[in-house]
Design a protein around this motif. Sequence first.
Motif: not given
Length: 173
Positions: A173, A137-139, A165-166, A169
């Motif tokens: 991770y 997930l790269k925002l 949210q990022q 996670k």
Amino acid sequence: MITIISASNRKGNMTQFFANYCKNQLEERGEKVKLFCLDELPNRIDLDEVYNYEHSIFTVIAQHYIIPCDKLFFVVPEYNGSIPGILKLFMDAIKPEFYAGKKAALLGIAAGRAGNLRGMDHLTDILHYLQVEVMALKLPVSKIYDILGELGVVEDKNTQEAINQQLEKFINY
């Protein structure tokens, strides 16, 4: 420990506002966090010293911010369709083995509409070469001038939610 890298050395840059937001959110979740803003680098960098791993300012920075962390969180503005040159210089000036085995997350920011997607891909390639595992997930955050309030506060609720949210996670991770 998580180190956040605010990847612009321009004085008064917008990147630091997003980096500070992330730092505050991570600390509220009980995470130990350090923030390094590339605008804290010396104004004049002796290029002969960049690869003098034993005696450079970059080694001192690495000892405080890179070596002791388990995870790196990069807040990366778009510069000419990619990452800032100072970020690449910073990464090149630190021994590659100091990065190996760490995990990373990327938050791309841009005044335009792509949120530095291309720059995050370039940075992912560099990090993979350095044996850093990059979270999928790269925002991308676009139109940052519309998101930040007058005092540089991330005010847009949708952006706050996406960043949070990022971060959640990334913690797991």
